[in-house]
Design a protein around this motif. Structure first.
Motif, PDB file in Angstrom:
ATOM      1  N   ALA A 137       0.843  -1.195   0.000  1.00 47.01           N
ATOM      2  CA  ALA A 137       0.000   0.000   0.000  1.00 47.01           C
ATOM      3  C   ALA A 137       0.879   1.247   0.000  1.00 47.01           C
ATOM      4  CB  ALA A 137      -0.913   0.003   1.222  1.00 47.01           C
ATOM      5  N   ASP A 138       0.311   2.345  -0.473  1.00 53.87           N
ATOM      6  CA  ASP A 138       1.068   3.588  -0.566  1.00 53.87           C
ATOM      7  C   ASP A 138       1.643   4.028   0.773  1.00 53.87           C
ATOM      8  OD1 ASP A 138       0.614   3.762  -3.257  1.00 53.87           O
ATOM      9  OD2 ASP A 138      -0.910   5.332  -3.139  1.00 53.87           O
ATOM     10  N   ASP A 139       0.855   3.921   1.853  1.00 53.98           N
ATOM     11  CA  ASP A 139       1.358   4.402   3.137  1.00 53.98           C
ATOM     12  C   ASP A 139       2.516   3.557   3.642  1.00 53.98           C
ATOM     13  OD1 ASP A 139      -0.383   2.246   3.624  1.00 53.98           O
ATOM     14  OD2 ASP A 139      -0.962   3.006   5.602  1.00 53.98           O
ATOM     15  N   ASP A 140       2.460   2.246   3.422  1.00 56.01           N
ATOM     16  CA  ASP A 140       3.567   1.398   3.847  1.00 56.01           C
ATOM     17  C   ASP A 140       4.802   1.620   2.979  1.00 56.01           C
ATOM     18  OD1 ASP A 140       2.470   0.242   6.063  1.00 56.01           O
ATOM     19  OD2 ASP A 140       1.904  -1.643   5.094  1.00 56.01           O
ATOM     20  N   LEU A 141       4.609   1.806   1.674  1.00 55.48           N
ATOM     21  CA  LEU A 141       5.745   2.059   0.802  1.00 55.48           C
ATOM     22  C   LEU A 141       6.417   3.378   1.160  1.00 55.48           C
ATOM     23  CD1 LEU A 141       7.494   1.285  -1.609  1.00 55.48           C
ATOM     24  CD2 LEU A 141       5.842   2.436  -3.089  1.00 55.48           C
ATOM     25  N   ALA A 142       5.613   4.396   1.433  1.00 51.68           N
ATOM     26  CA  ALA A 142       6.172   5.692   1.804  1.00 51.68           C
ATOM     27  C   ALA A 142       6.924   5.608   3.132  1.00 51.68           C
ATOM     28  CB  ALA A 142       5.060   6.731   1.893  1.00 51.68           C
ATOM     29  N   ALA A 185       2.289  -7.011 -13.662  1.00 53.39           N
ATOM     30  CA  ALA A 185       1.261  -6.177 -14.306  1.00 53.39           C
ATOM     31  C   ALA A 185       1.469  -4.751 -13.791  1.00 53.39           C
ATOM     32  CB  ALA A 185      -0.131  -6.686 -13.966  1.00 53.39           C
ATOM     33  N   HIS A 186       2.186  -3.946 -14.552  1.00 52.00           N
ATOM     34  CA  HIS A 186       2.647  -2.643 -14.071  1.00 52.00           C
ATOM     35  C   HIS A 186       1.545  -1.585 -13.958  1.00 52.00           C
ATOM     36  CE1 HIS A 186       6.847  -3.874 -14.200  1.00 52.00           C
ATOM     37  NE2 HIS A 186       6.647  -4.369 -15.411  1.00 52.00           N
ATOM     38  N   ASP A 187       0.406  -1.831 -14.574  1.00 41.22           N
ATOM     39  CA  ASP A 187      -0.641  -0.806 -14.588  1.00 41.22           C
ATOM     40  C   ASP A 187      -1.743  -1.048 -13.550  1.00 41.22           C
ATOM     41  OD1 ASP A 187      -1.597  -3.057 -15.814  1.00 41.22           O
ATOM     42  OD2 ASP A 187      -2.539  -2.024 -17.502  1.00 41.22           O
ATOM     43  N   VAL A 188      -1.558  -2.018 -12.656  1.00 38.72           N
ATOM     44  CA  VAL A 188      -2.574  -2.303 -11.640  1.00 38.72           C
ATOM     45  C   VAL A 188      -2.514  -1.222 -10.554  1.00 38.72           C
ATOM     46  CG1 VAL A 188      -3.290  -3.927  -9.858  1.00 38.72           C
ATOM     47  CG2 VAL A 188      -2.513  -4.771 -12.074  1.00 38.72           C
ATOM     48  N   PRO A 189      -3.648  -0.587 -10.209  1.00 35.62           N
ATOM     49  CA  PRO A 189      -3.631   0.438  -9.161  1.00 35.62           C
ATOM     50  C   PRO A 189      -3.316  -0.172  -7.799  1.00 35.62           C
ATOM     51  CG  PRO A 189      -5.887  -0.076  -9.807  1.00 35.62           C
ATOM     52  CD  PRO A 189      -4.992  -0.773 -10.790  1.00 35.62           C
ATOM     53  N   HIS A 190      -2.772   0.664  -6.928  1.00 37.10           N
ATOM     54  CA  HIS A 190      -2.344   0.186  -5.626  1.00 37.10           C
ATOM     55  C   HIS A 190      -3.240   0.698  -4.498  1.00 37.10           C
ATOM     56  CE1 HIS A 190       1.313  -0.024  -8.175  1.00 37.10           C
ATOM     57  NE2 HIS A 190       1.450  -1.176  -7.550  1.00 37.10           N
ATOM     58  N   MET A 191      -3.285  -0.082  -3.436  1.00 42.45           N
ATOM     59  CA  MET A 191      -4.030   0.289  -2.246  1.00 42.45           C
ATOM     60  C   MET A 191      -3.399   1.534  -1.624  1.00 42.45           C
ATOM     61  SD  MET A 191      -4.593  -2.250   1.029  1.00 42.45           S
ATOM     62  CE  MET A 191      -5.093  -3.586  -0.070  1.00 42.45           C
ATOM     63  N   ARG A 192      -4.230   2.454  -1.173  1.00 42.60           N
ATOM     64  CA  ARG A 192      -3.715   3.684  -0.568  1.00 42.60           C
ATOM     65  C   ARG A 192      -3.301   3.481   0.883  1.00 42.60           C
ATOM     66  NH1 ARG A 192      -1.933   6.839  -4.512  1.00 42.60           N
ATOM     67  NH2 ARG A 192      -3.482   7.110  -6.155  1.00 42.60           N
ATOM     68  N   ILE A 193      -4.165   2.854   1.664  1.00 41.17           N
ATOM     69  CA  ILE A 193      -3.911   2.653   3.084  1.00 41.17           C
ATOM     70  C   ILE A 193      -3.947   1.163   3.389  1.00 41.17           C
ATOM     71  CG2 ILE A 193      -4.647   3.199   5.438  1.00 41.17           C
ATOM     72  CD1 ILE A 193      -3.748   5.635   3.897  1.00 41.17           C
ATOM     73  N   ALA A 194      -2.908   0.663   4.019  1.00 39.19           N
ATOM     74  CA  ALA A 194      -2.858  -0.757   4.353  1.00 39.19           C
ATOM     75  C   ALA A 194      -3.854  -1.091   5.460  1.00 39.19           C
ATOM     76  CB  ALA A 194      -1.452  -1.136   4.803  1.00 39.19           C
ATOM     77  N   PRO A 195      -4.493  -2.272   5.411  1.00 41.01           N
ATOM     78  CA  PRO A 195      -5.399  -2.684   6.482  1.00 41.01           C
ATOM     79  C   PRO A 195      -4.641  -2.830   7.800  1.00 41.01           C
ATOM     80  CG  PRO A 195      -5.627  -4.092   4.551  1.00 41.01           C
ATOM     81  CD  PRO A 195      -4.389  -3.285   4.353  1.00 41.01           C
ATOM     82  N   ARG A 196      -5.379  -2.703   8.887  1.00 42.52           N
ATOM     83  CA  ARG A 196      -4.787  -2.870  10.214  1.00 42.52           C
ATOM     84  C   ARG A 196      -5.718  -3.741  11.055  1.00 42.52           C
ATOM     85  NH1 ARG A 196      -1.279  -0.378   7.801  1.00 42.52           N
ATOM     86  NH2 ARG A 196      -0.059   1.402   8.557  1.00 42.52           N
ATOM     87  N   GLY A 197      -5.269  -4.094  12.259  1.00 41.99           N
ATOM     88  CA  GLY A 197      -6.102  -4.838  13.185  1.00 41.99           C
ATOM     89  C   GLY A 197      -6.128  -6.326  12.884  1.00 41.99           C
ATOM     90  N   ASN A 198      -6.935  -7.053  13.634  1.00 40.13           N
ATOM     91  CA  ASN A 198      -7.074  -8.493  13.487  1.00 40.13           C
ATOM     92  C   ASN A 198      -8.229  -8.761  12.533  1.00 40.13           C
ATOM     93  OD1 ASN A 198      -7.476 -11.234  13.716  1.00 40.13           O
ATOM     94  ND2 ASN A 198      -7.205 -11.295  15.937  1.00 40.13           N
ATOM     95  N   SER A 199      -7.912  -9.025  11.267  1.00 39.57           N
ATOM     96  CA  SER A 199      -8.956  -9.222  10.261  1.00 39.57           C
ATOM     97  C   SER A 199      -8.424 -10.052   9.109  1.00 39.57           C
ATOM     98  CB  SER A 199      -9.457  -7.878   9.733  1.00 39.57           C
ATOM     99  OG  SER A 199      -8.453  -7.244   8.959  1.00 39.57           O
ATOM    100  N   VAL A 200      -9.345 -10.664   8.367  1.00 34.07           N
ATOM    101  CA  VAL A 200      -8.968 -11.435   7.180  1.00 34.07           C
ATOM    102  C   VAL A 200      -8.348 -10.521   6.135  1.00 34.07           C
ATOM    103  CG1 VAL A 200      -9.875 -12.786   5.252  1.00 34.07           C
ATOM    104  CG2 VAL A 200     -10.655 -13.263   7.582  1.00 34.07           C
ATOM    105  N   GLU A 204      -4.757 -11.045   4.432  1.00 39.13           N
ATOM    106  CA  GLU A 204      -4.535 -11.172   2.991  1.00 39.13           C
ATOM    107  C   GLU A 204      -3.441 -10.222   2.531  1.00 39.13           C
ATOM    108  OE1 GLU A 204      -7.040 -11.047  -1.229  1.00 39.13           O
ATOM    109  OE2 GLU A 204      -7.959 -10.320   0.634  1.00 39.13           O
ATOM    110  N   TYR A 205      -3.487  -8.995   3.031  1.00 41.68           N
ATOM    111  CA  TYR A 205      -2.469  -8.005   2.671  1.00 41.68           C
ATOM    112  C   TYR A 205      -1.075  -8.483   3.092  1.00 41.68           C
ATOM    113  CZ  TYR A 205       0.189  -3.629   2.839  1.00 41.68           C
ATOM    114  OH  TYR A 205       1.163  -2.651   2.661  1.00 41.68           O
ATOM    115  N   LEU A 206      -0.958  -8.965   4.301  1.00 42.14           N
ATOM    116  CA  LEU A 206       0.331  -9.418   4.812  1.00 42.14           C
ATOM    117  C   LEU A 206       0.822 -10.656   4.062  1.00 42.14           C
ATOM    118  CD1 LEU A 206      -0.417  -9.012   8.622  1.00 42.14           C
ATOM    119  CD2 LEU A 206       1.148  -7.599   7.273  1.00 42.14           C
ATOM    120  N   ALA A 207      -0.085 -11.566   3.765  1.00 39.67           N
ATOM    121  CA  ALA A 207       0.296 -12.801   3.072  1.00 39.67           C
ATOM    122  C   ALA A 207       0.760 -12.510   1.647  1.00 39.67           C
ATOM    123  CB  ALA A 207      -0.867 -13.783   3.058  1.00 39.67           C
TER     124      ALA A 207
END
Length: 300
Positions: A137-142, A185-200, A204-207
């Motif tokens: 996600a953008d926030d984690d990359l930044a 696939a270089h043109d795929v849009p990216h997630m802006r904010i990574a998910p947090r907390g205890n959730s599926v 998925e994001y971490l995996a």
């Protein structure tokens, strides 16, 4: 013609065929290595280098993206592959020290390298898990980039990478993918904010950012994409492989590298990184893996 002459002619013919095949493989792989890629990065917002952002960036580098597994704990780089028939590849020095590359990359160039596997000169990086990091996600990359900018310089130079005949042949045959830029696939849009907390969703994001590179997009394990053929295969972590694990079993696996029966997993498993994951992160990954389709080992 005597039998010795027949054998000599046969062997000579095989040598000529092998040389011709080797030249073809070398030529095709060199063209792939020389290819240039043009990608317009999304340029994630520059993050202020405050304590919270730098802490998150360090966590991404060490526990989520696991950059230190190849680039070393000081980010000065280290050998990744060192076997003459396979090749010699060293992870880059990601600092501003002698031999480091950080000063040659602005933030946009770092985004291209991390998410797209493209070097500053436009060619693809080698054996870089950018197909996995394309999910960051953008926030984690930044935050990751902000953290890299604060690291102490390390003076460590690295030899230019070389690809041996075995790896080149496997690459041309489509069995390995050492050049990430040609498969992303270089043109795929990216997630802006990574998910947090205890959730599926968080799991998925971490995996996708920390497990798929070795275990495959379907998480069923098998030969590690882009790895030398003598590396141990990754385990099946779908319900077909670890469906009998409890959360406590999975947490022990991630923190101690031990299966439920007490046996140790292969040393390729980055336990030094996964043990740094939080309880929520481990629980989230476990919850997500229980939702993926059960697949036979290696069935990607």
């Amino acid at each position: 013609m005597s039998w010795m002459r027949r054998v000599g002619a046969t062997v000579g013919g095989l040598i000529v065929v092998a040389m011709a095949g080797g030249a073809t493989v070398y030529g095709m792989s060199e063209r792939k290595l020389s290819a240039r890629y043009t990608v317009t990065p999304e340029s994630p917002a520059v993050m202020p280098a405050d304590a919270a952002v730098l802490s998150r960036g360090e966590h991404v580098v060490t526990a989520i993206a696991k950059c230190v597994d190849c680039h070393a704990s000081d980010l000065g780089g280290a050998p990744v592959i060192d076997a003459p028939p396979i090749g010699h590849v060293e992870a880059t020095n990601l600092t501003t020290g002698k031999g480091g590359v950080l000063t040659a990359y602005d933030d946009a160039a770092l985004e291209r390298a991390i998410r797209h596997g493209i070097a500053a000169d436009g060619r693809s990086l080698l054996v870089m898990p950018s197909a996995e990091y394309n999910n960051l996600a953008d926030d984690d990359l930044a935050a990751l980039i902000a953290y890299l900018r604060t690291r102490a310089p390390v003076d460590r130079s690295h030899a230019a990478p070389t690809l041996g005949p075995v790896l080149r042949a496997l690459w041309v045959a489509g069995k390995v993918a050492p050049v990430p830029a040609e498969v992303i696939a270089h043109d795929v849009p990216h997630m802006r904010i990574a998910p947090r907390g205890n959730s599926v969703a968080h799991g998925e994001y971490l995996a996708k950012n920390g497990c798929a590179g070795c275990h495959g997009n379907g998480f069923s394990g098998g030969a590690i994409p882009g790895a030398p053929p003598d590396w141990m295969p990754a385990a099946n972590i779908t319900p077909a492989g670890i469906g009998h694990y409890s959360l406590a079993d999975f947490a022990r696996l991630m923190r101690e590298g031990k299966r439920p029966d007490g046996s140790a997993v292969d040393t390729l498993m980055p336990i030094k990184a996964t043990r740094l994951m939080s309880d929520d992160e481990i629980a989230s990954v476990f919850a997500f893996l229980r939702t993926v389709p059960a697949k036979p080992f290696g069935k990607r």
